[in-house]
Write an enzyme that holds these catalytic residues in place. Structure first.
Site, PDB file in Angstrom:
ATOM      1  CD  GLU A  11      42.214  42.559  44.776  1.00 50.04           C
ATOM      2  OE1 GLU A  11      41.458  41.278  44.189  1.00 50.04           O
ATOM      3  OE2 GLU A  11      42.546  43.327  45.267  1.00 50.04           O
ATOM      4  CG  HIS A  13      42.187  40.238  48.146  1.00 48.13           C
ATOM      5  ND1 HIS A  13      40.625  40.581  47.407  1.00 48.13           N
ATOM      6  CD2 HIS A  13      41.829  39.017  49.273  1.00 48.13           C
ATOM      7  CE1 HIS A  13      39.906  40.254  48.320  1.00 48.13           C
ATOM      8  NE2 HIS A  13      40.149  39.213  49.427  1.00 48.13           N
ATOM      9  CD  GLU A  26      37.052  45.699  44.190  1.00 48.69           C
ATOM     10  OE1 GLU A  26      37.731  45.379  43.382  1.00 48.69           O
ATOM     11  OE2 GLU A  26      36.515  45.157  44.841  1.00 48.69           O
TER      12      GLU A  26
HETATM   13 ZN    ZN Z   1      40.275  42.067  46.173  1.00 49.87          ZN
END
Ligand code: ZN
Length: 374
Positions: free
Chosen positions: A169, A166, A335
């Site tokens: 990010e 992504h 994350e």
């Molecule tokens: Zn992501």
């Protein structure tokens, strides 16, 4: 005053610049997609003026919770990014700021440009431990590169780390600088020990096209790459197709997929508890990995995160689930926050490039702790 975003990673649409106290902006959606949240632009000519930058379409952005308790980042020198007061009321996100210089940049998180990506590859390849492997091209004609670190050897484990599926990010690629820096440091005993029994395969940027285009989540074809792992193709998701092909060729004993989460103010790891082949042994490795990492780096925590998938309920189109099942190995999604860590906050910077790098360095140590069990 003037606002522009026609540069690497830029994203904004300027609707009105007539009144500094009511600058009106929209964030642009990813191409062929409805995702949007990433912004990055520069403002010129507002030195010493109290500005309100209003993002009118913030309420339709992909992650509403991302705006709650969030402060945007700004920079005058494009190296140091500091937080600026930001509010989210009545569906409008507002940055209130009085620029100290003629030109100021604003972004959702400290940007990581494709130029810096090229510099990272160029620097890393000069380590005698490293082989740079060109996997192929993206839809925009950019390069997909893999770094192989450490020599081959019988019984050596194959450890993979990939980042930035992504593209918005960007913390994921700042993380890579810390991870690769430690892994290639000849004086670091943790790195030397890890490389004695493992080879590392690292993809610092899984989505060059989305990165350059200023996307939040998708590639040039509007594909969310972390939903493409069951049916990737050279037409729609060459990034995943090329990397997965290489994984099949080289093998995988451990895989870490690095991301950022818009909503949660925590660093956390999501495991692959819902894949059909999940078992006690892999669960124990996952739990030990998390506990070790928390001890090594208190910016990481184990209390908050995504709810674990129930047995058999995993979405197999996600990288970590797909790889865990295909190769029967531990795979995890890391994350990091866009905001700050609620337990260990640093309000001036929030979660920042330096802290991302430190976490990248710490994770190598956590991998070393479990390596003999892979
Ligand atoms: Zn992501």
């Amino acid at each position: 005053m003037h606002i522009s975003s026609n540069f690497d990673g830029g994203n904004i649409e300027c609707l009105s610049l007539e009144d500094p106290s009511d600058i009106q902006l929209n964030i642009c959606a990813d191409k062929d997609s409805e995702f949007f949240q990433w912004f990055y632009f520069r403002l010129v000519g507002a030195k010493g003026q109290n500005c309100n930058l209003n993002f009118l379409n913030a309420s339709q952005a992909s992650y509403q919770k991302g705006w709650e308790g969030y402060n945007a980042v700004a920079s005058y020198d494009r190296e140091t990014w500091f937080r600026v007061a930001t509010s989210f009321e009545d569906g409008i996100l507002t940055i209130g700021h009085k620029p100290e210089y003629d030109m100021v940049y604003y972004a959702y998180f400290a940007p990581y440009s494709m130029e810096r990506h090229a510099d990272l590859l160029a620097k890393t390849q000069q380590s005698p431990l490293v082989e740079l492997i060109h996997l192929g091209q993206t839809l925009d004609g950019q390069d997909m590169d893999l770094l192989k670190i450490g020599g081959d050897g019988i019984d050596k484990k194959k450890c993979w780390a990939i980042a930035r599926q992504h593209p918005g990010e960007t913390m994921a690629e700042w993380w890579m600088e810390g991870f690769l820096g430690r892994l290639t440091d000849p004086n670091d005993a943790v790195a030397r020990s890890a490389l004695d029994s493992a080879v590392f395969y690292v993809v610092p940027n899984m989505n060059p096209d989305g990165s350059r285009r200023g996307h939040l989540r998708t590639n040039a074809a509007g594909a969310n790459l972390n939903r493409e792992w069951t049916e990737s193709s050279m037409e729609r998701s060459p990034e995943v197709f090329l990397v997965r092909e290489q994984m099949v060729e080289c093998g995988v004993d451990f895989c870490l997929d690095v991301h950022g989460d818009e909503g949660l103010p925590y660093n956390f790891i999501a495991g692959t508890t819902g894949v059909p082949s999940w078992n006690d042994s892999r669960n124990q490795i996952l739990e030990d990995f998390k506990v070790n990492l928390q001890a090594i780096n208190p910016d990481f925590q184990t209390t908050y995160g995504y709810p674990a998938n129930r047995p058999g309920k995993a979405n197999m189109a996600l990288c970590s689930n797909n790889i865990a099942e295909k190769f029967g190995c531990p795979a995890m999604t890391l994350e990091m926050p866009f905001k700050d860590t609620a337990d260990t906050p640093m309000p001036d910077t929030g979660w920042s490039p330096d802290r991302c790098k430190k976490l990248g360095s710490s994770i190598l140590e956590a991998i070393l702790h479990i390596q003999h069990r892979l």
